[in-house]
Write a protein that holds these residues in place. Sequence first.
Motif, PDB file in Angstrom:
ATOM      1  N   LEU A  27      38.450  26.236  42.117  1.00 46.85           N
ATOM      2  CA  LEU A  27      37.114  26.012  42.787  1.00 46.85           C
ATOM      3  C   LEU A  27      36.704  24.553  42.398  1.00 46.85           C
ATOM      4  CD1 LEU A  27      34.708  28.801  41.798  1.00 46.85           C
ATOM      5  CD2 LEU A  27      35.820  28.282  44.158  1.00 46.85           C
ATOM      6  N   MET A  63      40.823  32.407  47.607  1.00 39.95           N
ATOM      7  CA  MET A  63      41.802  33.500  47.674  1.00 39.95           C
ATOM      8  C   MET A  63      41.684  34.228  49.110  1.00 39.95           C
ATOM      9  SD  MET A  63      41.460  35.466  44.421  1.00 39.95           S
ATOM     10  CE  MET A  63      41.006  34.689  42.465  1.00 39.95           C
ATOM     11  N   LEU A  80      30.842  46.233  41.501  1.00 36.93           N
ATOM     12  CA  LEU A  80      29.642  45.562  41.975  1.00 36.93           C
ATOM     13  C   LEU A  80      29.903  44.857  43.113  1.00 36.93           C
ATOM     14  CD1 LEU A  80      26.884  44.892  40.984  1.00 36.93           C
ATOM     15  CD2 LEU A  80      27.597  43.070  39.507  1.00 36.93           C
ATOM     16  N   PHE A 125      42.380  41.367  43.084  1.00 40.92           N
ATOM     17  CA  PHE A 125      42.365  40.457  41.893  1.00 40.92           C
ATOM     18  C   PHE A 125      41.682  41.470  40.563  1.00 40.92           C
ATOM     19  CE2 PHE A 125      39.329  37.666  39.286  1.00 40.92           C
ATOM     20  CZ  PHE A 125      40.319  36.838  38.871  1.00 40.92           C
ATOM     21  N   PRO A 126      40.892  42.385  40.818  1.00 40.84           N
ATOM     22  CA  PRO A 126      40.803  43.418  39.686  1.00 40.84           C
ATOM     23  C   PRO A 126      42.061  44.072  39.111  1.00 40.84           C
ATOM     24  CG  PRO A 126      39.216  43.647  41.546  1.00 40.84           C
ATOM     25  CD  PRO A 126      40.146  42.898  42.036  1.00 40.84           C
ATOM     26  N   THR A 183      42.273  33.610  32.558  1.00 40.28           N
ATOM     27  CA  THR A 183      42.207  33.960  33.862  1.00 40.28           C
ATOM     28  C   THR A 183      41.132  33.183  34.688  1.00 40.28           C
ATOM     29  OG1 THR A 183      43.433  36.231  33.408  1.00 40.28           O
ATOM     30  CG2 THR A 183      42.528  35.860  35.710  1.00 40.28           C
ATOM     31  N   TYR A 211      35.964  35.125  46.235  1.00 35.25           N
ATOM     32  CA  TYR A 211      36.491  33.951  45.676  1.00 35.25           C
ATOM     33  C   TYR A 211      37.059  33.293  46.946  1.00 35.25           C
ATOM     34  CZ  TYR A 211      36.656  37.132  41.808  1.00 35.25           C
ATOM     35  OH  TYR A 211      36.226  37.936  40.816  1.00 35.25           O
ATOM     36  N   VAL A 230      45.167  42.906  39.556  1.00 38.35           N
ATOM     37  CA  VAL A 230      45.884  42.049  38.687  1.00 38.35           C
ATOM     38  C   VAL A 230      45.625  41.979  37.543  1.00 38.35           C
ATOM     39  CG1 VAL A 230      46.779  39.743  38.771  1.00 38.35           C
ATOM     40  CG2 VAL A 230      46.646  40.922  40.957  1.00 38.35           C
ATOM     41  N   ASN A 231      43.987  42.056  37.150  1.00 34.96           N
ATOM     42  CA  ASN A 231      43.616  41.753  35.932  1.00 34.96           C
ATOM     43  C   ASN A 231      43.865  42.915  35.032  1.00 34.96           C
ATOM     44  OD1 ASN A 231      42.597  39.406  36.288  1.00 34.96           O
ATOM     45  ND2 ASN A 231      40.672  40.084  37.202  1.00 34.96           N
ATOM     46  N   ILE A 276      32.856  49.884  36.635  1.00 33.84           N
ATOM     47  CA  ILE A 276      31.966  49.942  37.625  1.00 33.84           C
ATOM     48  C   ILE A 276      32.488  48.947  38.565  1.00 33.84           C
ATOM     49  CG2 ILE A 276      29.654  50.319  36.335  1.00 33.84           C
ATOM     50  CD1 ILE A 276      29.971  47.185  36.811  1.00 33.84           C
ATOM     51  N   TYR A 330      30.472  33.736  40.652  1.00 32.27           N
ATOM     52  CA  TYR A 330      31.879  33.807  40.566  1.00 32.27           C
ATOM     53  C   TYR A 330      32.134  34.446  39.275  1.00 32.27           C
ATOM     54  CZ  TYR A 330      32.087  31.383  45.128  1.00 32.27           C
ATOM     55  OH  TYR A 330      31.685  31.019  46.548  1.00 32.27           O
ATOM     56  N   LYS A 367      39.339  49.444  42.325  1.00 33.71           N
ATOM     57  CA  LYS A 367      39.649  49.959  40.803  1.00 33.71           C
ATOM     58  C   LYS A 367      39.222  51.223  40.717  1.00 33.71           C
ATOM     59  CE  LYS A 367      35.913  46.932  39.710  1.00 33.71           C
ATOM     60  NZ  LYS A 367      35.465  45.729  38.893  1.00 33.71           N
ATOM     61  N   ARG A 412      36.658  45.233  47.323  1.00 38.04           N
ATOM     62  CA  ARG A 412      37.192  44.768  45.918  1.00 38.04           C
ATOM     63  C   ARG A 412      36.585  45.518  44.954  1.00 38.04           C
ATOM     64  NH1 ARG A 412      35.156  38.732  44.648  1.00 38.04           N
ATOM     65  NH2 ARG A 412      33.447  39.873  44.631  1.00 38.04           N
ATOM     66  N   LYS A 414      34.119  38.632  35.689  1.00 41.82           N
ATOM     67  CA  LYS A 414      33.675  39.565  34.532  1.00 41.82           C
ATOM     68  C   LYS A 414      33.989  40.817  34.922  1.00 41.82           C
ATOM     69  CE  LYS A 414      30.838  36.646  32.201  1.00 41.82           C
ATOM     70  NZ  LYS A 414      29.259  36.277  31.768  1.00 41.82           N
ATOM     71  N   VAL A 415      33.182  41.420  35.960  1.00 47.71           N
ATOM     72  CA  VAL A 415      33.296  42.713  36.278  1.00 47.71           C
ATOM     73  C   VAL A 415      34.593  43.023  36.888  1.00 47.71           C
ATOM     74  CG1 VAL A 415      32.487  44.414  38.050  1.00 47.71           C
ATOM     75  CG2 VAL A 415      30.650  42.808  37.030  1.00 47.71           C
ATOM     76  N   ASP A 416      35.456  42.166  37.429  1.00 46.28           N
ATOM     77  CA  ASP A 416      36.594  42.562  37.723  1.00 46.28           C
ATOM     78  C   ASP A 416      37.721  42.418  36.572  1.00 46.28           C
ATOM     79  OD1 ASP A 416      35.930  42.791  39.974  1.00 46.28           O
ATOM     80  OD2 ASP A 416      36.437  41.104  41.002  1.00 46.28           O
ATOM     81  N   GLY A 417      37.064  42.146  35.352  1.00 46.24           N
ATOM     82  CA  GLY A 417      37.941  42.243  34.143  1.00 46.24           C
ATOM     83  C   GLY A 417      39.098  40.985  33.968  1.00 46.24           C
ATOM     84  N   ALA A 418      38.451  39.972  34.389  1.00 44.45           N
ATOM     85  CA  ALA A 418      39.219  38.693  34.257  1.00 44.45           C
ATOM     86  C   ALA A 418      39.053  38.209  32.761  1.00 44.45           C
ATOM     87  CB  ALA A 418      39.051  37.580  35.382  1.00 44.45           C
ATOM     88  N   PRO A 443      31.149  44.486  30.753  1.00 41.30           N
ATOM     89  CA  PRO A 443      31.208  45.247  31.927  1.00 41.30           C
ATOM     90  C   PRO A 443      32.760  45.730  32.676  1.00 41.30           C
ATOM     91  CG  PRO A 443      30.389  42.724  31.835  1.00 41.30           C
ATOM     92  CD  PRO A 443      30.998  43.167  30.804  1.00 41.30           C
ATOM     93  N   GLU A 444      33.658  44.959  31.992  1.00 39.33           N
ATOM     94  CA  GLU A 444      35.084  45.501  32.607  1.00 39.33           C
ATOM     95  C   GLU A 444      35.464  46.707  32.052  1.00 39.33           C
ATOM     96  OE1 GLU A 444      34.407  42.896  30.840  1.00 39.33           O
ATOM     97  OE2 GLU A 444      35.959  42.631  29.138  1.00 39.33           O
ATOM     98  N   ILE A 456      39.996  30.888  38.626  1.00 42.59           N
ATOM     99  CA  ILE A 456      38.730  30.728  39.301  1.00 42.59           C
ATOM    100  C   ILE A 456      38.364  29.279  39.295  1.00 42.59           C
ATOM    101  CG2 ILE A 456      36.262  31.630  39.625  1.00 42.59           C
ATOM    102  CD1 ILE A 456      38.225  34.030  40.033  1.00 42.59           C
TER     103      ILE A 456
END
Lengths: 360, 370
Positions: free
Chosen positions: B286, A96, A85, A104-105, B277, A93, A107-108, A83, B264, A156, A152, B269-273, A78-79, B282
């Motif tokens: 939580l 946060m 989503l 967050f994206p 991380t 979250y 920072v990653n 994309i 979450y 990116k 969010r 995952k989509v956010d590339g963590a 996915p990353e 997360i």
Amino acid sequence: MRISIENLTKIFPSRHKAGENVTAVNDMCIEIPSGKLVGLLGPSGCGKSTTLFMLSGLEKPTSGHIIFEDEDVTTLAPEKRGIGLVFQNYALYPHMTVEQNIMFPLVNMRLPKEEARQRALEAAELVQIEELLTRKPSELSGGQQQRVAIARALVKMPNVLLLDEPLSNLDARLRLQTREEIKRIQRATGITTVFVTHDQEEAMSICDQMVVMKLGVVQQMGEPQEIYDNPNNLFVANFLGTPPINIFKGKVENGGIYIGDEKVGETNVGDQEVFIGIRPEGFIYDPMGALTVNVQNVEVMGRDKTVVSTHPSSTKPTIRSIIDSDIKLPKDALQLKFNIKPNKLFLFNAETEERIYDGR
Amino acid sequence: MEDKQVRDESLAVEENLDNQEMDNQELDDQKLDDQLDSLIEEAVLETESQKPRQKMRLESFKRGAYHEQGWLFVLPAVLLMCVFTFYPIINTFVSAFKVGYKPLDSAYELKWGFENFVRVLRGDTGTGGANFARCFWNTLAFTFISVPVSTLLALLISVALNSIKVLQKAYQTIFFLPYLTNALAMGAVFATLFNVVGTGNTVETVGLINVLLGRTADNYINWINLGSDIWANRFVVIIYEIWSGLPFKILILFSALQNVNKQYYDAAKVDGASKSTILWKITVPLISPMLSYLLITGIMGGMKVYTAVVGLFGESMGQEYEVGTMVGYLYNYIEKGETGYAAAGSLILFGIIMIITLINLYVSKKRVHY
Ligand SMILES: Nc1ncnc2c1ncn2[C@@H]1O[C@H](COP(=O)(O)OP(=O)(O)O)[C@@H](O)[C@H]1O
Ligand SMILES: [Mg+2]
């Protein structure tokens, strides 16, 4: 970014040994043009979210291919797909702040903190939440949370934006407002966007292109107006439009379209049993009209009025016909007669429910 | 119920009237009317008085007029609590502040003072028992090493457990089993694992742990036997505490993890963590309420360690109480009949636990996301 979906299929294995596998998406083939807002429309459980998750890479397709521009991304993580989503219930979250959520994206991606903060602010400005940055998601309204989720996803600068029923948790007024907002953001960014919804009005109102699905199978794809005017089959005709289309059991005989004994139109298709669909706006009041209905009541809406009536051949309990408010109807009439506009009348095969096109 | 009774009564009044009419035909109308009026008045008064009476009852309940009856209901519980909770608490205070208190002395003749506390803290009890400072440091070492380590391990194990699909239930059961085992028995097993059998040149076995570490009779580590180092002793207790604390922590954290919304993780995952991380940014936040609960209760429990040490080192808690804990200290002085010192020690322990818990609560309020 142009997206090609080729023979995409997703089968969920059954959780129980005896149970049946679920085919959530069945042999889907569609092209999503670059820079457009495309709606995935269908009733709940028809595989819209599954399609979206396969586009995002969160679900692995059972078979078929997903191609972004010219790159096959079917097995890409996915990353790596570029994309954004937005989940149906946003999945912000909770621990946060809004700013941390949006950042967050980035920072990653190991962006420098200052740059990340700057871009988060820009994304927040785009969705107009810049004054909420220090709040936690629990301190936001549904509409605000939804904007944060979009920010969010956008921060990116994705090639593709995927939205899963983004408006379903909002109240009616906010829904109208937010769908305009989504349209505006999509226009402003020019990002290819796939928008999932079960609400046909929502899809019709903002989408450039629409894909209608049923039980995992694509029924029709095209511009909203085009699909509305030319539904492929009974399901699509039925699913689009408020109030929904009226459907009668009827037949074609010697070039005439008959509901009961009344001839409501002409065609050149062969003699057969058919379903006849007539859009509510396809009725013209005429004391000498072809179709006679039993009036139940008349709803006056100001702009127009709706005659609610019954007919023995109707497959639904009531028929709705929308006519101009200027037209005078006889008071307390038990029966009314209508002529039918030919372009608002569709014939469907009585067995397959597929559209029968007039040869002309 | 009462309403019905009133209605019955007024019916009776009417019947009564009928009879009177039948019997005394010549009774003059005026007299009859009078009688009727007064009877009706009585009946009406009766009905109307119902409402205020109920209201009165409620108010008097609020004022406490019914407390005698209430007390009667809770009397058994109150008696038991008086005997087993309140009396001991009061008595602890009394014996802690009575200089030189012993159970058989008459406390009234002793003078009040802080001498018990001073002697406990200074360590000059003059009876050759456990040393408070040493017990205090032991307890702190056990608690503040074993609780964080055990919680961290439990977190990692439950995260792993949560991510496997096959045999998840089986592993869950295996990890929970030690919880059902008796602490003294576990202590004895640990003692055996670390025990070196034999003396001097005739060592028969160096114990399973030494064997696993590849040690022999020439270079074995003396974990718990005569002449062993205090940190070796503490290490064994800490390992024991970590291990015995795991099952409950895993149980709690595992169910907390199962309650985390899967979305979450998808979003992350989509956010590339990365995996780490996701775990630290997360998952941990939580489930932080559960982590803080485990840390607080773990530390409170750690301050009361006793059975483990007895199981491992016997009742003397080492040769001369050198592996003793604070609770061990209390038992030691109770056994010696020095109740004054034990009571003073227990109040100090109470104070320490309270301070630590307050710090805990303060920290968790700042760091835990609820
Ligand atoms: N993880 C899953 N396991 C098994 N079946 C699933 C799973 N996700 C979705 N399904 C099934 O696939 C079908 C399509 O689901 P979904 O894509 O969520 O529908 P929609 O978003 O259109 O409402 C449904 O019948 C649903 O029960
Ligand atoms: Mg869905």
